[in-house]
Scaffold this active site. Structure first.
Site, PDB file in Angstrom:
ATOM      1  N   GLU A 145     -16.405 -17.389 -26.987  1.00 51.37           N
ATOM      2  CA  GLU A 145     -17.356 -16.294 -26.796  1.00 51.37           C
ATOM      3  C   GLU A 145     -17.476 -15.959 -25.304  1.00 51.37           C
ATOM      4  OE1 GLU A 145     -21.674 -14.946 -28.512  1.00 51.37           O
ATOM      5  OE2 GLU A 145     -21.552 -16.947 -27.651  1.00 51.37           O
ATOM      6  N   GLY A 178     -24.751 -23.456 -21.958  1.00 49.12           N
ATOM      7  CA  GLY A 178     -25.506 -24.611 -22.422  1.00 49.12           C
ATOM      8  C   GLY A 178     -24.867 -25.207 -23.657  1.00 49.12           C
ATOM      9  N   ASN A 192     -20.093 -22.297 -32.462  1.00 52.24           N
ATOM     10  CA  ASN A 192     -18.902 -22.215 -33.315  1.00 52.24           C
ATOM     11  C   ASN A 192     -19.259 -22.678 -34.722  1.00 52.24           C
ATOM     12  OD1 ASN A 192     -17.230 -21.776 -30.866  1.00 52.24           O
ATOM     13  ND2 ASN A 192     -17.718 -23.928 -30.506  1.00 52.24           N
ATOM     14  N   HIS A 204     -31.488 -23.887 -31.943  1.00 54.34           N
ATOM     15  CA  HIS A 204     -30.989 -22.543 -31.611  1.00 54.34           C
ATOM     16  C   HIS A 204     -29.560 -22.367 -32.138  1.00 54.34           C
ATOM     17  CE1 HIS A 204     -30.528 -19.041 -28.699  1.00 54.34           C
ATOM     18  NE2 HIS A 204     -29.263 -19.343 -28.942  1.00 54.34           N
ATOM     19  N   GLU A 205     -28.699 -23.361 -31.883  1.00 47.78           N
ATOM     20  CA  GLU A 205     -27.305 -23.235 -32.328  1.00 47.78           C
ATOM     21  C   GLU A 205     -27.202 -23.264 -33.856  1.00 47.78           C
ATOM     22  OE1 GLU A 205     -25.427 -22.195 -30.099  1.00 47.78           O
ATOM     23  OE2 GLU A 205     -26.703 -22.790 -28.425  1.00 47.78           O
TER      24      GLU A 205
END
Length: 916
Positions: free
Chosen positions: A146, A313, A317, A349-350
């Site tokens: 990204e 950070g 994926n 968050h991920e």
């Protein structure tokens, strides 16, 4: 005056790939050679031909390509095109093949191409990460695609809209671990006589015949299951000597049990236990996401890979989250609350992205906020609050995300949340507080306006409707509108499509208030050409009932320039109750004092969130010249009387933030800074005396955080008793090697004071920690502390470390350390400029230079500084960070104007109210 984000009139066909074909499936084979630091492989892309086509255009960058073979049932035989015949556009990172025959619309085709590349240390594409083992540098490999770097790993159609399925095969050494988005379905040792259905064995045999082997470990072939339809930027693979810990969760929707792992490189197997907390958080949040969205996590597993070299950070994926050591590792024996919160927030968050971004993806990067704003709101607030209610994340969001967003959006060089992205340079620049924090803030405001339950119901409808698809803003609005019946575009479009936000001015009469909206700029009242937007503002008006209870009207909106609202102004009232709205509120001084006096009462009608909002609005309004800066100090003075212990910490932290804003502006004015430090000591030293320096099992989160903040601020303000205690604890560590007297929460401030007030012995000890940190947060603390030196000799050593020893990803910590040292802040700026070309080359392609420019230069606060800085950067290619640079210019000019306007006012108030 600076302009806002650059606008473009480019036709999308100039920067988007042609729509003549669409990829549907990739078979990707990649071989990783960790000895030679190279990779190679081949890819077969299955294409649907949408229009009659005589050419194929795809993305490729930094790769050596072999012959390209185009085959199709519509062609009599495959066409072979030498790579030398490709037309290359290096700027757009594209390659085009001119076909000998036409591929007709409605047909299918395949493009097969081999490729080779270098495993560089760029932290983008397919790259190498390093660690030291027994005096030698070792490597493993991982991806960071990204936003636009999948094309650096294999030729592809590298745009979010062009989703396809992926079947990945990794060829690697047998003594390593291969990872990808999906689980492995087979892993076999290479044998040139083995069955070869997909050509991997014959390709590898041919490669090995050309290049003789030096490594004795045999090759193995790992085939991974096929992914669901997904965008290229979340494809991932990695190879190295990894170890892992694992757990699982059970889907509340289907009852399926899914394995969860966290991987780390095996050089320090004793460190993998530090990933336990991140694993626990991942396990705990997943069922909440499924329940809230009504959509099951669709992959068979979810891994996390901890990386020693990582630019951002962390990265979402699909099925293989990656990130820095600080994002995932925490020593259970010496954990700081701050590090714990950071890891929980990052991991959650991920995981949110597994839905927002991965299942449902924005059509183009101009809608990045649909990914990042949602992941910030869901991951760091709504879901995290269910796991850690004691952290009060809703209130913390105000002093963190909301305030950060408003600070950036108050500049003329801001940009709309939804912003045009005509090239890779622009795409890279919008990963900022507006796409994350402002987007999360406006979504939070919408959630409160329609009600969180209805909001989440609408989000669920949106996800289900666009499962495995791509979306734009109106798709989200339709989902929420369907759930609520509200006119969402009318409410939200200007918040998303227009730059800036309003200040709501409250004027009182006997029988009510008049509220007026204007665009808020940190430089003062907006001139007419920048004050055209009329936002639909939920006023969240708090009034008091006959029995003295707070009543909040969530439905009243200001959607015109001005509005009169009847109410009894003899009783307490407040606009933006709960600090939900994305705006500042300007009251008369008299009303502000009344609100503050009410706020400190034992059973006040004003909440913790109200207090935080008041304290954070004050310096922003002062800086813009709406009120005297002394009124900020007066408000802090009143709120010192905070009595409710359970509300204290976040309000005190916000007060500290407001004072810090003044100190970081007037840092070159010793007579003002010394008085502001004295004020900080008056507020915070009594808290240190009450709570002490030791952390206790079972104490409240508030007390723990409050102790940490009070000790930090008191030490930074020069309180000798606190400095003496911290340096004596470090001295014990220096003499005995026993660090048990330095709690994890106090590591940063202890290290900083040890360097600032110590000598060479203390400095060398800190360097040894930076070189070999026991935990990631210890390493960061040590690198920042190295900037606190007080002698020319030691600052030169720190600079030498920056140039020759610091990892690329850690340079920012070193520069932050120097920036926070008044004696050497300008030294750091000067040295960065002198070595600019070196850093620009060293950090080419990633976010490093952007971070350093923002963090180092923004401390400047005079027009002379601005002119010197502009003269310097005018000679450089700043296209990769032009927006951040312009925002930094705005910051400096705004600070300079604030100093010019308010120095006498502040000095007068401090002289009258603060005794040193």
């Amino acid at each position: 005056m600076s302009a806002g984000a650059p606008t473009t009139t480019k036709d999308p066909s100039e920067y988007r790939l042609p729509t003549n074909v669409k990829p549907t499936h990739y078979d990707v084979t990649v071989r990783t050679d960790l000895d030679k630091l190279k990779f190679d492989g081949f890819v077969t892309v299955h294409l649907n031909v949408k229009e009659d086509t005589t050419s194929l255009t795809f993305n490729s960058s930094e790769l050596a390509l072999g012959d390209l073979i185009v085959s199709s049932p519509s062609l009599q035989k495959p066409e072979v095109h030498p790579a030398s015949k490709l037309t290359i556009d290096k700027t757009q990172e594209r390659a085009t093949i001119a076909l000998a025959s036409t591929l007709p619309a409605g047909s299918k085709a395949q493009l097969k191409v081999s490729f080779e590349g270098e495993l560089t240390g760029s932290m983008m594409g397919y790259y190498r990460a390093a660690w030291e083992h027994e005096g030698k540098t070792k490597h493993y490999s991982l991806t960071q695609f990204e936003p636009t770097a999948a094309r650096r790993a294999f030729p592809c159609w590298d745009e979010p809209l062009l989703k396809a399925t992926f079947a990945v095969t990794l060829v690697s050494r047998e003594n390593t671990v291969a990872l990808s988005n999906m689980p492995a379905v087979s892993e076999t040792q290479y044998n040139q006589n083995a069955e070869d259905k997909d050509g991997v064995v014959s390709w590898l045999t041919e490669k090995l015949a050309v290049a003789p082997e030096t490594n004795t470990a045999p090759w193995k072939i790992t085939k991974f299951d096929t992914t669901p339809p997904m965008s290229t930027y979340i494809v991932a693979f990695a190879n190295g000597p990894f170890v892992y810990i694992e757990d699982s969760y059970t889907s509340p929707i289907s009852g399926a049990k899914r394995p969860l792992r966290v991987y780390n490189h095996a050089a320090t197997p004793d460190v993998i236990h530090q990933a336990q907390f991140a694993l626990d958080v991942k396990r705990d949040v997943l069922p909440h996401y499924e329940n809230v969205f009504g959509v099951e996590y669709p992959l068979p597993k979810l891994d996390t890979l901890v990386a020693t070299d990582f630019d951002a950070g962390a990265m979402e994926n699909w099925g293989l989250i990656t990130g820095r050591t600080t994002a995932f590792l925490l020593d259970p024996n010496k954990q700081s609350l701050g590090a714990k919160k950071q890891i929980a927030s990052t991991q959650s968050h991920e995981v949110a992205h597994m839905w927002f971004g991965n299942i449902t993806t924005m059509e183009w990067w101009d809608n990045l906020y649909l990914n990042e704003g949602f992941a910030s709101l869901m991951g760091e607030v709504i879901i995290l609050d269910k796991i850690f209610p004691e952290w009060k994340v809703h209130a913390a969001f105000i002093s963190g995300d909301l305030n950060e967003a408003l600070d950036l959006d108050a500049k003329l060089s801001s940009h709309p949340i939804e912003v045009e992205c005509p090239d890779a340079n622009m795409i890279n620049q919008i990963f900022d507080s507006l796409s994350y924090a402002k987007a999360a803030s406006v979504l939070r405001m919408l959630s409160q306006y329609v009600g969180e339950e209805n909001f989440l119901k609408g989000v669920s409808l949106y996800l289900k409707e666009h499962r495995f698809g791509n979306t734009v803003t109106k798709d989200l609005w339709e989902g929420i509108q369907q759930a609520t019946g509200a006119d969402i575009p009318k409410m939200m479009d200007n918040w998303v499509k227009k730059m800036g936000f309003p200040v709501v001015t409250v004027t009182e009469t006997e029988d009510g208030i008049t509220v007026r909206q204007d665009r808020f700029l940190e430089t003062g009242a907006a001139p007419s050409e920048h004050n055209e937007t009329i936002w639909t503002i939920p006023l969240n008006l708090l009034t008091v009932s006959a029995d003295g209870k707070a009543v909040i009207d969530h439905k009243i909106v200001l959607d015109t320039r001005e509005k009169f609202i009847p109410l009894d102004t003899s009783k307490p009232f407040k606009v933006n109750a709960g600090t939900i709205g994305v705006y500042r509120v300007l009251y008369t001084n008299e009303r502000l004092v009344k609100i503050a006096e009410e706020a400190v009462k034992e059973n006040s009608v004003f909440s913790l969130e109200d207090r935080i909002g008041l304290v954070l609005d004050a310096p922003a309004l002062s800086q813009a010249g709406y009120v005297k800066t002394s009124s900020t100090l007066a408000l802090v003075h009143v709120l010192r009387a905070e009595t409710n212990r359970h509300r204290t910490e976040l309000v005190i932290a916000s007060m500290a933030s407001s004072l810090e804003k003044l100190i970081s502006t007037w840092w070159e004015h010793p007579e003002i800074k010394s008085k502001l430090d004295a004020l900080r000591r008056q507020i915070f030293v009594p808290i240190v005396n009450r709570l002490g320096f030791d952390y206790h099992d079972g104490e409240s989160v508030e007390d723990r955080q409050l102790r940490t903040d009070a000790i930090n601020i008191s030490a930074n303000a020069g309180e000798q008793s606190v400095i003496k205690e911290l340096t004596s604890r470090f001295d014990h560590f220096l003499k005995t090697g026993d660090s048990s007297r330095i709690p994890g929460d106090l590591e940063m401030v202890t290290y900083r004071m040890a360097v600032k007030y110590g000598g060479e012995a203390e400095y060398e000890k800190i360097v040894s920690i930076a070189n070999k940190p026991p935990t990631p947060s210890s390493g960061n603390a040590a690198m920042i502390a190295m900037g606190q030196v007080q002698s020319d000799e030691l600052v030169e050593k720190t600079w030498d470390y920056i140039m020759n020893k610091a990892r690329d990803q850690n340079l920012i910590y070193m520069f932050i350390g120097l920036r926070s040292n008044p004696k050497y802040a300008k030294y750091g700026i000067k040295k960065f400029r002198e070595n600019y070309d070196y850093f620009a080359e060293r950090l080419a392609g990633n976010f490093g230079v952007t971070y350093i420019v923002q963090r180092t230069q923004s401390i400047l606060s005079t027009k002379k500084d601005y002119e010197e800085m502009k003269a310097f950067f005018d000679t450089k290619d700043t296209s990769k960070y032009s927006m951040a640079l312009q925002q930094t210019y705005d910051t400096i000019l705004s600070r300079a104007a604030w100093i010019e306007r308010s120095t006498d006012d502040i000095k007068e108030w401090l002289d009258a109210n603060v005794k040193e």
